[in-house]
Motif scaffolding. Structure first.
Motif, PDB file in Angstrom:
ATOM      1  N   LYS A   1       0.800  -1.212   0.000  1.00  0.00           N
ATOM      2  CA  LYS A   1       0.000   0.000   0.000  1.00  0.00           C
ATOM      3  C   LYS A   1       0.840   1.271   0.000  1.00  0.00           C
ATOM      4  N   VAL A   2       1.922   1.298   0.779  1.00  0.00           N
ATOM      5  CA  VAL A   2       2.725   2.513   0.940  1.00  0.00           C
ATOM      6  C   VAL A   2       4.201   2.143   0.973  1.00  0.00           C
ATOM      7  N   THR A   3       5.012   2.942   0.289  1.00  0.00           N
ATOM      8  CA  THR A   3       6.472   2.815   0.369  1.00  0.00           C
ATOM      9  C   THR A   3       7.038   4.193   0.680  1.00  0.00           C
ATOM     10  N   LYS A   4       7.818   4.290   1.748  1.00  0.00           N
ATOM     11  CA  LYS A   4       8.411   5.579   2.087  1.00  0.00           C
ATOM     12  C   LYS A   4       9.609   5.383   3.008  1.00  0.00           C
ATOM     13  N   VAL A   5      10.522   6.355   2.985  1.00  0.00           N
ATOM     14  CA  VAL A   5      11.673   6.365   3.882  1.00  0.00           C
ATOM     15  C   VAL A   5      11.276   7.079   5.170  1.00  0.00           C
ATOM     16  N   VAL A   6      11.557   6.440   6.304  1.00  0.00           N
ATOM     17  CA  VAL A   6      11.260   7.038   7.603  1.00  0.00           C
ATOM     18  C   VAL A   6      12.574   7.246   8.349  1.00  0.00           C
ATOM     19  N   PRO A   7      12.676   8.302   9.154  1.00  0.00           N
ATOM     20  CA  PRO A   7      13.950   8.594   9.822  1.00  0.00           C
ATOM     21  C   PRO A   7      14.334   7.555  10.858  1.00  0.00           C
ATOM     22  N   THR A   8      13.365   7.012  11.583  1.00  0.00           N
ATOM     23  CA  THR A   8      13.604   5.987  12.598  1.00  0.00           C
ATOM     24  C   THR A   8      12.411   5.051  12.619  1.00  0.00           C
ATOM     25  N   VAL A   9      12.578   3.925  13.309  1.00  0.00           N
ATOM     26  CA  VAL A   9      11.433   3.045  13.560  1.00  0.00           C
ATOM     27  C   VAL A   9      11.014   3.261  15.012  1.00  0.00           C
ATOM     28  N   ASN A  10       9.997   4.106  15.176  1.00  0.00           N
ATOM     29  CA  ASN A  10       9.522   4.458  16.510  1.00  0.00           C
ATOM     30  C   ASN A  10       8.072   4.923  16.380  1.00  0.00           C
ATOM     31  N   PHE A  11       7.160   3.959  16.283  1.00  0.00           N
ATOM     32  CA  PHE A  11       5.769   4.263  15.966  1.00  0.00           C
ATOM     33  C   PHE A  11       4.834   3.774  17.071  1.00  0.00           C
ATOM     34  N   ASN A  12       3.834   4.578  17.316  1.00  0.00           N
ATOM     35  CA  ASN A  12       2.771   4.215  18.248  1.00  0.00           C
ATOM     36  C   ASN A  12       1.453   4.714  17.661  1.00  0.00           C
ATOM     37  N   TRP A  13       0.854   3.856  16.814  1.00  0.00           N
ATOM     38  CA  TRP A  13      -0.390   4.237  16.157  1.00  0.00           C
ATOM     39  C   TRP A  13      -1.562   4.007  17.116  1.00  0.00           C
ATOM     40  N   THR A  14      -2.335   5.056  17.361  1.00  0.00           N
ATOM     41  CA  THR A  14      -3.468   4.944  18.297  1.00  0.00           C
ATOM     42  C   THR A  14      -4.815   5.195  17.638  1.00  0.00           C
ATOM     43  N   SER A  15      -4.838   6.023  16.593  1.00  0.00           N
ATOM     44  CA  SER A  15      -6.113   6.305  15.924  1.00  0.00           C
ATOM     45  C   SER A  15      -6.203   5.623  14.562  1.00  0.00           C
ATOM     46  N   SER A  16      -5.087   5.565  13.844  1.00  0.00           N
ATOM     47  CA  SER A  16      -5.038   4.848  12.570  1.00  0.00           C
ATOM     48  C   SER A  16      -3.577   4.569  12.248  1.00  0.00           C
ATOM     49  N   THR A  17      -3.353   3.736  11.246  1.00  0.00           N
ATOM     50  CA  THR A  17      -1.983   3.378  10.861  1.00  0.00           C
ATOM     51  C   THR A  17      -1.623   4.038   9.538  1.00  0.00           C
ATOM     52  N   THR A  18      -0.418   3.799   9.084  1.00  0.00           N
ATOM     53  CA  THR A  18       0.062   4.384   7.830  1.00  0.00           C
ATOM     54  C   THR A  18      -0.812   4.001   6.653  1.00  0.00           C
ATOM     55  N   ILE A  19      -1.417   2.798   6.698  1.00  0.00           N
ATOM     56  CA  ILE A  19      -2.261   2.368   5.575  1.00  0.00           C
ATOM     57  C   ILE A  19      -3.748   2.453   5.928  1.00  0.00           C
ATOM     58  N   ASN A  20      -4.061   3.111   7.052  1.00  0.00           N
ATOM     59  CA  ASN A  20      -5.447   3.272   7.503  1.00  0.00           C
ATOM     60  C   ASN A  20      -6.145   1.935   7.736  1.00  0.00           C
ATOM     61  N   SER A  21      -5.373   0.971   8.204  1.00  0.00           N
ATOM     62  CA  SER A  21      -5.935  -0.330   8.565  1.00  0.00           C
ATOM     63  C   SER A  21      -5.073  -0.938   9.657  1.00  0.00           C
ATOM     64  N   TRP A  22      -5.730  -1.601  10.611  1.00  0.00           N
ATOM     65  CA  TRP A  22      -4.978  -2.287  11.668  1.00  0.00           C
ATOM     66  C   TRP A  22      -4.454  -3.633  11.178  1.00  0.00           C
ATOM     67  N   ASN A  23      -4.984  -4.105  10.085  1.00  0.00           N
ATOM     68  CA  ASN A  23      -4.553  -5.389   9.517  1.00  0.00           C
ATOM     69  C   ASN A  23      -3.342  -5.111   8.614  1.00  0.00           C
ATOM     70  N   MET A  24      -2.143  -5.181   9.169  1.00  0.00           N
ATOM     71  CA  MET A  24      -0.974  -4.599   8.503  1.00  0.00           C
ATOM     72  C   MET A  24       0.293  -5.421   8.774  1.00  0.00           C
TER      73      MET A  24
END
Length: 485
Positions: free
Chosen positions: A365-388
């Motif tokens: 769904k999405v390809t992108k460069v991120v500065p670090t791996v430090n994520f805490n998704w609480t309302s939605s995710t990068t692809i707008n799905s929790w099934n990821m």
């Protein structure tokens, strides 16, 4: 089977089941020992030199043909003012010469090898052996050989076996001259065995041929000046997997791939790292010269390259030759062994993420460069799905020459690879927890990294990648140490 071989057999049987760090350290030290326990002092010193330089510099090398053993190394000096550290020599007669001319040519090889050694260079040698009992012509090196014929070569008492021994015994005469002059040799017989273009190639019992020469040369001829170099062709569409033809840690002091058509792929480097487990690895033949900046940062365990004969100028411009031989990572004959740090060619930009719908990397769904791996998704995710599922890839650069502990805190499953070695494997459903694994990093070097993650929660997804070492406090791996390409 001698005592040394029995020891290796027992180690091979248990190594995958042992996790004790002290045992692992002892195993790594054992790997560095010469395979021939009766090795000469000079050969042992050469092997120790290779290990002392490993990862810090790359030795330059150039092959010379049997008929002219001082040609291309001289051209390199004319173009660069540098001389390669390694000079490669050929002992196989393949151009239709008679026995007298072959003997004269081999005498010149010995003279040139002695001179190279006296000047501070390293000698490596290969042997394009014609099919036993045939004329000294190139087509007889590339002769198709049936399994039955190959078996006869290995079987004492057959005509082919007798002819085979006679041929390698002739070469041993010249190797003994180098032994008596105290010249250690990186001996590289029967290369590219995972292809089918040489008579010894693509044989399921290739190891028996290697063993036959090893026993003949070490036990019968006492050639204790040889370091044994196993040299496969780089894996490609024309070869079988190189690992299927590996002769084992008790029969190879160093491993290498012959690389042509610029096939300096990370997959080939990873394969050598996997097979060698810390032994010396190298580019045992090449056409195009390696990119020394990339090698110094990302394939830095390669100990040497050796350009094949006329490919020096056929495949490389003068500008490329000058760039390689004058690169700070290149170790030429006469250079000091001082380690160098080569600045990265690109800026640290983070790590590349591929985000998929589904828990098995189903739909990108999405390809992108991120500065670090430090994520805490609480309302939605990068692809707008929790099934990821997510796969982050790139390079992590060490700050210190140390063992690092890598931590991944996540909801649900994670897997982490460093240099293609799986160090964290927790592909399970769970609430937020932290798992860890260790890997040794080299200061200023870029190690391949891959992190995979899946989320199975309805309203929660988090993942954080951290590290620490004796000299690094625990922290999220910063962007300054991550490279996406």
């Amino acid at each position: 089977m001698d005592r040394n071989d029995r020891m290796w057999q027992m180690i091979s049987a248990v190594k995958s089941t042992v996790t004790d760090p002290a045992w692992t350290a002892s195993y790594k030290e054992l790997l560095r020992q010469p395979v021939n326990p009766c090795i000469s002092d000079g050969a042992r010193e050469l092997l120790e030199l290779l290990y002392s330089v490993q990862g810090k510099r790359m030795l330059t090398g150039q092959h010379e043909y049997l008929e002219a053993p001082n040609n291309y190394s001289g051209q390199i000096y004319d173009k660069t003012g540098k001389r390669p550290m390694l000079k490669g020599f050929e002992f196989g007669g393949i151009s239709g010469q008679n026995e007298a001319l072959l003997a004269e040519q081999r005498d010149k090889i010995v003279t040139a090898a002695k001179a190279w050694h006296d000047a501070g260079g390293i000698v490596t040698a290969t042997y394009h052996q014609v099919y036993p009992g045939t004329a000294l012509e190139w087509p007889n090196v590339k002769r198709k050989t049936t399994p039955d014929e190959f078996d006869q070569i290995l079987t004492p008492g057959t005509v082919l076996h007798t002819a085979f021994l006679a041929a390698i015994d002739e070469v041993a005469v010249y190797l003994k001259q180098l032994r008596d002059y105290k010249v250690p040799v990186l001996w590289r017989p029967y290369h590219e065995m995972n292809g089918d273009w040489f008579w010894w190639g693509d044989k399921t019992n290739f190891n028996a041929l290697w063993e036959l020469m090893y026993q003949r040369y070490t036990r019968y001829h006492g050639l204790n000046n040889l370091l044994w170099v196993w040299s496969a062709n780089a894996n490609n569409e024309w070869t079988k997997p190189a690992r299927d033809y590996y002769v084992g840690h008790n029969r190879a002091d160093a491993l290498g791939f012959d690389i042509y058509d610029n096939a300096y792929y990370y997959s080939n480097y990873d394969e050598l790292l996997y097979l060698a487990e810390g032994k010396i690895i190298s580019v045992t033949e090449n056409g195009q010269l390696p990119d020394m900046t990339r090698t110094s940062l990302r394939q830095f365990k390669l100990s040497w390259f050796m350009t094949w004969g006329s490919y020096l100028t056929d495949k490389n411009t003068d500008a490329v030759i000058q760039t390689v031989y004058n690169h700070p990572f290149a170790l030429n004959r006469g250079d000091s062994f001082t380690p160098v740090v080569v600045p990265p060619a690109s800026a640290a930009d983070g790590i590349l993420g591929n985000y998929y719908f589904g828990q098995n990397f189903n739909t990108l769904k999405v390809t992108k460069v991120v500065p670090t791996v430090n994520f805490n998704w609480t309302s939605s995710t990068t692809i707008n799905s929790w099934n990821m599922t997510v796969r982050w890839t790139g390079f992590v650069q060490g700050v210190h020459d140390e063992e690092y502990t890598f931590y991944v805190q996540s909801s649900d499953g994670v897997r982490l690879w460093i240099d293609n070695i799986l160090i964290i494997d927790d592909w399970t459903v769970h609430g937020t927890l932290e798992v860890s694994g260790t890997a040794v990093l080299a200061a200023g070097k870029q190690h391949r990294i891959k992190l995979e993650y899946f989320n199975n929660q309805d309203t929660l997804a988090n993942v954080k990648l951290s590290w620490e070492s004796a000299s690094t406090v625990k922290e999220v791996i910063p962007q300054t140490q991550l490279y996406s390409v």
